[in-house]
Design a protein around this motif. Structure first.
Motif, PDB file in Angstrom:
ATOM      1  N   GLY A 155      27.930  23.436  23.313  1.00 49.72           N
ATOM      2  CA  GLY A 155      28.220  22.840  22.053  1.00 49.72           C
ATOM      3  C   GLY A 155      27.131  22.243  21.624  1.00 49.72           C
ATOM      4  O   GLY A 155      27.043  22.631  20.286  1.00 49.72           O
ATOM      5  N   ALA A 156      26.281  21.503  22.420  1.00 54.51           N
ATOM      6  CA  ALA A 156      25.051  21.280  21.586  1.00 54.51           C
ATOM      7  C   ALA A 156      23.837  22.452  21.463  1.00 54.51           C
ATOM      8  O   ALA A 156      23.287  22.337  20.334  1.00 54.51           O
ATOM      9  N   LEU A 157      23.977  23.242  22.220  1.00 53.13           N
ATOM     10  CA  LEU A 157      22.859  24.515  22.266  1.00 53.13           C
ATOM     11  C   LEU A 157      23.500  25.335  21.105  1.00 53.13           C
ATOM     12  O   LEU A 157      22.599  25.832  20.249  1.00 53.13           O
ATOM     13  N   SER A 158      24.724  25.487  20.790  1.00 56.20           N
ATOM     14  CA  SER A 158      25.351  26.488  19.853  1.00 56.20           C
ATOM     15  C   SER A 158      24.930  25.717  18.387  1.00 56.20           C
ATOM     16  O   SER A 158      24.539  26.455  17.437  1.00 56.20           O
ATOM     17  N   PHE A 159      24.966  24.352  18.323  1.00 55.69           N
ATOM     18  CA  PHE A 159      24.490  23.750  17.214  1.00 55.69           C
ATOM     19  C   PHE A 159      23.077  24.082  16.462  1.00 55.69           C
ATOM     20  O   PHE A 159      22.742  24.376  15.635  1.00 55.69           O
ATOM     21  N   LEU A 160      22.312  24.055  17.619  1.00 54.71           N
ATOM     22  CA  LEU A 160      20.973  24.235  17.476  1.00 54.71           C
ATOM     23  C   LEU A 160      20.591  25.509  17.127  1.00 54.71           C
ATOM     24  O   LEU A 160      19.989  26.040  16.015  1.00 54.71           O
ATOM     25  N   LEU A 161      21.284  26.560  17.925  1.00 61.04           N
ATOM     26  CA  LEU A 161      20.998  28.013  17.414  1.00 61.04           C
ATOM     27  C   LEU A 161      21.468  28.564  16.240  1.00 61.04           C
ATOM     28  O   LEU A 161      21.074  29.358  15.439  1.00 61.04           O
ATOM     29  N   TYR A 162      22.598  27.870  15.898  1.00 59.29           N
ATOM     30  CA  TYR A 162      23.226  28.425  14.699  1.00 59.29           C
ATOM     31  C   TYR A 162      22.394  28.104  13.407  1.00 59.29           C
ATOM     32  O   TYR A 162      22.359  28.891  12.469  1.00 59.29           O
ATOM     33  N   TYR A 163      21.779  26.908  13.679  1.00 58.49           N
ATOM     34  CA  TYR A 163      20.982  26.689  12.358  1.00 58.49           C
ATOM     35  C   TYR A 163      19.477  27.103  12.673  1.00 58.49           C
ATOM     36  O   TYR A 163      18.809  27.367  11.554  1.00 58.49           O
ATOM     37  N   LEU A 164      19.201  27.141  13.697  1.00 60.03           N
ATOM     38  CA  LEU A 164      17.524  27.628  13.772  1.00 60.03           C
ATOM     39  C   LEU A 164      17.581  29.186  13.793  1.00 60.03           C
ATOM     40  O   LEU A 164      16.648  29.669  13.294  1.00 60.03           O
ATOM     41  N   THR A 165      18.610  29.947  13.824  1.00 54.97           N
ATOM     42  CA  THR A 165      18.519  31.569  13.946  1.00 54.97           C
ATOM     43  C   THR A 165      19.740  31.750  12.769  1.00 54.97           C
ATOM     44  O   THR A 165      20.523  32.416  13.062  1.00 54.97           O
ATOM     45  N   ASP A 166      19.451  31.215  11.756  1.00 54.06           N
ATOM     46  CA  ASP A 166      20.470  31.485  10.599  1.00 54.06           C
ATOM     47  C   ASP A 166      20.423  32.929   9.933  1.00 54.06           C
ATOM     48  O   ASP A 166      19.799  32.874   8.730  1.00 54.06           O
ATOM     49  N   ASN A 201      26.436  38.137  35.901  1.00 57.00           N
ATOM     50  CA  ASN A 201      27.643  38.432  36.588  1.00 57.00           C
ATOM     51  C   ASN A 201      28.215  37.459  37.675  1.00 57.00           C
ATOM     52  O   ASN A 201      29.092  37.182  37.708  1.00 57.00           O
ATOM     53  N   LEU A 202      27.223  37.606  38.754  1.00 60.92           N
ATOM     54  CA  LEU A 202      27.221  37.003  39.892  1.00 60.92           C
ATOM     55  C   LEU A 202      27.409  35.307  39.757  1.00 60.92           C
ATOM     56  O   LEU A 202      28.120  34.597  40.183  1.00 60.92           O
ATOM     57  N   SER A 203      26.535  34.963  38.797  1.00 60.09           N
ATOM     58  CA  SER A 203      26.569  33.654  38.546  1.00 60.09           C
ATOM     59  C   SER A 203      27.815  32.859  37.860  1.00 60.09           C
ATOM     60  O   SER A 203      28.341  32.044  38.038  1.00 60.09           O
ATOM     61  N   ILE A 204      28.383  33.988  36.834  1.00 62.79           N
ATOM     62  CA  ILE A 204      29.605  33.583  36.184  1.00 62.79           C
ATOM     63  C   ILE A 204      30.816  33.540  37.225  1.00 62.79           C
ATOM     64  O   ILE A 204      31.531  32.672  37.200  1.00 62.79           O
ATOM     65  N   SER A 205      30.659  34.612  38.236  1.00 63.22           N
ATOM     66  CA  SER A 205      31.693  34.626  39.356  1.00 63.22           C
ATOM     67  C   SER A 205      31.869  33.122  39.929  1.00 63.22           C
ATOM     68  O   SER A 205      32.726  32.585  40.229  1.00 63.22           O
ATOM     69  N   LYS A 206      30.684  32.861  40.623  1.00 62.05           N
ATOM     70  CA  LYS A 206      30.521  31.590  41.391  1.00 62.05           C
ATOM     71  C   LYS A 206      31.049  30.417  40.247  1.00 62.05           C
ATOM     72  O   LYS A 206      31.589  29.545  40.814  1.00 62.05           O
ATOM     73  N   GLU A 207      30.448  30.252  39.048  1.00 65.99           N
ATOM     74  CA  GLU A 207      30.861  29.241  38.123  1.00 65.99           C
ATOM     75  C   GLU A 207      32.343  29.039  38.019  1.00 65.99           C
ATOM     76  O   GLU A 207      33.195  28.163  38.235  1.00 65.99           O
ATOM     77  N   LYS A 250      28.926  29.239  19.964  1.00 62.10           N
ATOM     78  CA  LYS A 250      29.345  28.457  21.229  1.00 62.10           C
ATOM     79  C   LYS A 250      30.183  29.573  22.080  1.00 62.10           C
ATOM     80  O   LYS A 250      30.215  29.389  23.037  1.00 62.10           O
ATOM     81  N   GLY A 251      31.104  30.203  21.362  1.00 59.63           N
ATOM     82  CA  GLY A 251      31.828  31.047  22.300  1.00 59.63           C
ATOM     83  C   GLY A 251      30.772  32.107  23.125  1.00 59.63           C
ATOM     84  O   GLY A 251      31.398  32.402  23.997  1.00 59.63           O
ATOM     85  N   LEU A 252      29.981  32.445  22.451  1.00 65.51           N
ATOM     86  CA  LEU A 252      29.094  33.622  22.917  1.00 65.51           C
ATOM     87  C   LEU A 252      28.379  32.942  24.343  1.00 65.51           C
ATOM     88  O   LEU A 252      28.107  33.487  25.246  1.00 65.51           O
ATOM     89  N   LEU A 253      27.877  31.730  23.731  1.00 63.24           N
ATOM     90  CA  LEU A 253      27.190  30.807  25.057  1.00 63.24           C
ATOM     91  C   LEU A 253      28.346  30.540  26.089  1.00 63.24           C
ATOM     92  O   LEU A 253      27.779  30.484  27.219  1.00 63.24           O
ATOM     93  N   GLU A 254      29.336  30.420  25.898  1.00 64.58           N
ATOM     94  CA  GLU A 254      30.411  30.065  26.887  1.00 64.58           C
ATOM     95  C   GLU A 254      30.584  31.500  27.709  1.00 64.58           C
ATOM     96  O   GLU A 254      30.854  31.160  28.783  1.00 64.58           O
ATOM     97  N   PHE A 255      30.707  32.441  26.961  1.00 68.63           N
ATOM     98  CA  PHE A 255      30.856  34.044  27.480  1.00 68.63           C
ATOM     99  C   PHE A 255      29.710  33.944  28.617  1.00 68.63           C
ATOM    100  O   PHE A 255      29.993  34.594  29.787  1.00 68.63           O
ATOM    101  N   PHE A 256      28.528  33.662  28.342  1.00 64.47           N
ATOM    102  CA  PHE A 256      27.521  33.824  29.307  1.00 64.47           C
ATOM    103  C   PHE A 256      27.441  32.465  30.340  1.00 64.47           C
ATOM    104  O   PHE A 256      26.504  32.383  31.056  1.00 64.47           O
ATOM    105  N   THR A 257      28.417  31.668  30.206  1.00 62.88           N
ATOM    106  CA  THR A 257      28.517  30.354  30.972  1.00 62.88           C
ATOM    107  C   THR A 257      26.948  29.657  30.780  1.00 62.88           C
ATOM    108  O   THR A 257      26.746  28.819  31.907  1.00 62.88           O
ATOM    109  N   PHE A 258      26.610  29.414  29.561  1.00 64.39           N
ATOM    110  CA  PHE A 258      25.549  28.499  29.447  1.00 64.39           C
ATOM    111  C   PHE A 258      26.024  27.038  29.582  1.00 64.39           C
ATOM    112  O   PHE A 258      26.981  26.797  29.263  1.00 64.39           O
ATOM    113  N   LYS A 259      25.189  26.235  30.225  1.00 67.53           N
ATOM    114  CA  LYS A 259      25.306  24.793  30.081  1.00 67.53           C
ATOM    115  C   LYS A 259      25.079  24.432  28.769  1.00 67.53           C
ATOM    116  O   LYS A 259      24.486  24.691  27.766  1.00 67.53           O
ATOM    117  N   PHE A 260      26.005  23.181  28.679  1.00 65.62           N
ATOM    118  CA  PHE A 260      25.943  22.432  27.147  1.00 65.62           C
ATOM    119  C   PHE A 260      26.113  23.383  26.072  1.00 65.62           C
ATOM    120  O   PHE A 260      25.543  23.178  25.370  1.00 65.62           O
TER     121      PHE A 260
END
Length: 470
Positions: free
Chosen positions: A89-100, A459-465, A77-87
């Motif tokens: 929490g939900a995405l981290s749940f999927l990735l954590y178990y799908l790429t275990d 980086n530009l997208s993150i700055s705007k966010e 979840k922290g890595l996804l937030e680092f790249f400012t991915f949407k959602f």
């Protein structure tokens, strides 16, 4: 290039699989355990993952599971937030178990030489070993498991490796344990600390040549060096049989088994990227460290005038990638690899042909291409060959300068005997044009420009966010 398959050893879990971290090359089974212990002068608790040679009777299917490469879903979840991915929490749940992905190390396994109640010992009575120690420092946005391939391989050759999760807020997210409000003294809960973004428009993670956040990065590299010294103190406590309180509340592991089994007279430090600059800083400040290995080191945290002041008498090896380095960064390494003391310590710079920055970490091995493909271009070199070259260079250097192996005599300047097949992937020195400002190599420059453009957009997208959220 299609990577060679891992032929033996452990396996990945989950539905989306990467190549898999290769099985360690040494004779020892590998164990690992997480430890968070509060030392004097440390407010947050030092967090490390210890890798070590385990008891030879430990096997797959035993009570000790393969350790997770990602210890907790919050790191995803922290890595996804680092790249400012949407959602996230939900995405981290999927990735954590799908790429275990798992480490080729048994979590909580007993140390080599310790007794086991569940089987007869395969060792002579009172058999123990004295492990030389290595402190590992991760890169920017990383964590304590970011160098799994290197740490596991070293442990399989008899080293005890402490991979530290730095407290400088350079991790995409990091775990702390704090007093639970309203609860009894000593009842702790998790607190997650996110990445500290610089005040400037640019973030050097996305543009490693960026100089706008040098003051922040310089303070962080000093914190990282302090962390390395704290790890040595923690290992002293373990080796002396002192008491440690694991703030992670993991019961059942006997840290007393490390008593007398760590050789702190043979201590080294190594790291990747930002961990490479931490390696340089720690060597300059801690004489107990006998040598250091800086893998594709990011030298921007050292202003030009500070490099000249760094006094490093210990042997130091820089292992660079082909695509990532540039003139100003390499110049600082060359200054530090000049013999400057009467001891003539081995100091050298080596480049792995056709590799990129992430070949020395676990990204290409642990995750499928679909996960990282939008952010990182694949290197030309097979990732398994790249990591083999990297590991062999590390082993030769440590045998020569830490273990003082008579079969690997210490020399001020020499080649590395890593076999004919792997040696063809090595350049002694750099592929960077040192006559042109900001220069890289021809093919490497093209590939790195592609990566830089992609990261610049992020980086530009993150700055705007961030501006919108403020």
């Amino acid at each position: 290039m299609m990577a060679t398959k891992v032929k033996e050893g452990w396996k990945n879990f989950g539905l989306l699989k990467g190549i898999g971290i290769p099985a360690p090359t040494g004779k020892h089974v590998v164990g690992c355990v997480d430890l968070m212990h509060k030392l004097e002068g440390d407010s947050d608790g030092l967090l490390v993952r210890l890798f070590y040679p385990a008891h030879p009777t430990v096997r797959e299917g035993d009570e000790y599971p393969y350790a997770r490469l990602t210890p907790n879903r919050m790191y995803t979840k922290g890595l996804l937030e680092f790249f400012t991915f949407k959602f996230p929490g939900a995405l981290s749940f999927l990735l954590y178990y799908l790429t275990d992905a798992r480490q080729p190390a048994f979590y909580g396994a007993p140390l080599y030489g310790s007794s086991r109640a569940d089987s007869e010992s395969a060792l002579p009575k009172n058999a123990t070993m004295k492990c030389p120690v290595v402190v590992y420092s991760h890169g920017l946005s990383g964590m304590r498991t970011s160098g799994t391939t290197v740490c596991c391989d070293l442990a399989s050759h008899g080293y005890a490796v402490a991979s530290v999760e730095h407290r400088d807020r350079s991790c995409s997210i990091s775990l702390k344990r704090v007093q639970k409000p309203g609860a009894a003294e000593g009842e702790l809960v998790d607190e997650w600390v996110g990445y500290l973004r610089p005040d400037s428009e640019k973030d050097s993670f996305f543009d490693p040549q960026c100089l706008e956040d040098v003051p922040l990065r310089h303070e962080q590299v000093k914190t990282r060096s302090f962390d390395v010294k704290q790890v040595l103190k923690l290992l002293d406590i373990l080796n002396d049989g002192g008491t440690v309180h694991n703030m992670l509340d993991e019961d059942g592991f006997d840290f007393g088994m490390f008593k007398g089994c760590l050789d702190l007279d043979k201590a080294a430090v190594m790291g990747h990227s930002f961990g490479g600059s931490a390696t340089v800083m720690a060597l300059s400040e801690e004489p107990r460290l006998k040598c250091g290995i800086a893998m594709d080191s990011w030298m921007v945290p050292f202003p030009d005038d500070l490099v000249a002041e760094l006094s490093i008498k210990q042997p130091l090896l820089f292992i660079n990638s082909y695509d990532w380095q540039w003139k100003e960064n390499v110049q600082k390494m060359l200054e530090l690899t000049q013999p400057t003391d009467e001891h003539g310590s081995e100091k050298c710079l080596i480049t792995i042909k056709d590799s990129n920055h992430y070949n020395q970490a676990d990204v290409f091995l642990s995750k499928p291409r679909i996960v990282y493909g939008a952010l990182i271009p694949e290197a030309v070199i097979d990732p398994l060959i790249a990591i083999r070259v990297n590991l062999e260079l590390c082993h030769v250097f440590l045998k020569r300068n830490l273990l003082k192996d008579p079969d690997y005599p210490q020399r001020a300047s020499t080649t590395f005997d890593i076999g004919e097949e792997l040696s063809k992937h090595v350049i002694y020195g750099t592929n960077v044009d040192m006559t042109t400002p900001h220069a890289r190599s021809g093919e490497g420059e093209v590939r790195m420009l592609e990566a830089s453009k992609a990261l610049a957009k992020i980086n530009l997208s993150i700055s705007k966010e961030l501006k919108q959220s403020n």
